[in-house]
Each structure stands twice: as C-alpha cells, then as structure tokens.
Design an enzyme around this catalytic site. Structure first.
Site, PDB file in Angstrom:
ATOM      1  N   ASP A  24       0.856  -1.187   0.000  1.00 46.06           N
ATOM      2  CA  ASP A  24       0.000   0.000   0.000  1.00 46.06           C
ATOM      3  C   ASP A  24       0.895   1.241   0.000  1.00 46.06           C
ATOM      4  OD1 ASP A  24       0.947   0.297   2.619  1.00 46.06           O
ATOM      5  OD2 ASP A  24      -0.919  -0.360   3.548  1.00 46.06           O
ATOM      6  N   PHE A  25       0.328   2.386   0.197  1.00 47.30           N
ATOM      7  CA  PHE A  25       1.090   3.633   0.116  1.00 47.30           C
ATOM      8  C   PHE A  25       2.191   3.738   1.163  1.00 47.30           C
ATOM      9  CE2 PHE A  25      -2.321   4.357   3.071  1.00 47.30           C
ATOM     10  CZ  PHE A  25      -1.741   5.096   4.078  1.00 47.30           C
TER      11      PHE A  25
END
Length: 139
Positions: A24-25
């Site tokens: 994810d980020f």
C-alpha cells in the site's frame, strides 16, 4: 532450486519477494495480497507434483476455494522475501484442506486454512482424480 519451490517433510516452500505493486502507500503488503501469495503457493505445490492446471482444465477439472479462514499476525514490507508454506492436511471425495502460512524468517505473518473443492466444467463437485492424489502424496 525450482521456480516452483521445494518440498521438505511434506511441506511445500515457495519464496516470494515483495515488490512495490504488493504494497500500500506506506510500503506494507496490502492485506489481499497475502491471498495471492497463498494462491501461488498452492499452484506451485501442484506444479511441482506434476499436476498442471491447464491439463486439469483439459479434463474438465477445476479447483474452487470453498472456504478460507485467515489470521493476519504481522506485516511484510517492500523488498522482504517471504516464504509461503503449504501443507495438505486432509483430502476426501471432492475436497482438499490445506494449511498455509506466510513467514518472514521464522516469524509467521499470515496463516490460512483453505478448503478447496474439485468441480467439473458445469461447477458440480467431482471426485479428486486418483492420479492427482498419488502425485500430491509423493511430492
């Protein structure tokens, strides 16, 4: 070593590097990707045993995930190399039950118990082909 991993004491081992696309980020593996890692482990366990999805499909035999119990324990991060361990726990009729774990070194990050059903082209349950069970038990 094979790209399909190896078997040791009845447990299939597959090493997978965590890439940017898996995270994810924040650089932590996105939760759904553990399911993908486990799918790779199941597929490569069969491949290493000489059971290929394309051959099964040609015979009108398919696997479907019927049930999956998951436990997320810790996170993998970008560039980690995790190991997917897959073990056949039970088989009967048209059903296989597998135990899977994703580990970083000796630390368990994710565990799943997966129930697979074997179905024909119409989606109806089908007995596990004897040749496939022999191949899996010898791997």
């Amino acid at each position: 070593m094979s790209l399909s991993g190896h078997v040791n004491d009845g447990v299939h081992h597959l090493d997978i590097r965590v890439y940017y696309e898996d995270t994810d980020f924040s650089g932590i593996v996105y939760h759904a990707n553990y399911l993908k890692f486990c799918e790779r482990g199941r597929s490569d366990m069969l491949r290493l045993a000489g059971v290929h999805h394309t051959d099964l499909a040609g015979q009108g035999v398919h696997f479907v995930v019927r049930r999956m119990e998951c436990d997320f324990r810790a996170s993998a991060r970008i560039d980690d190399v995790v190991r997917v361990e897959t073990c056949l726990k039970q088989s009967s009729g048209a059903k296989l039950i597998l135990a899977q774990a994703v580990k970083l070194a000796d630390r368990v990050l994710f565990e799943a118990q997966v129930t697979l059903a074997v179905v024909n082209g119409a989606g109806r349950p089908q007995r596990i082909p004897a040749g496939m069970m022999r191949a899996m038990s010898q791997a």
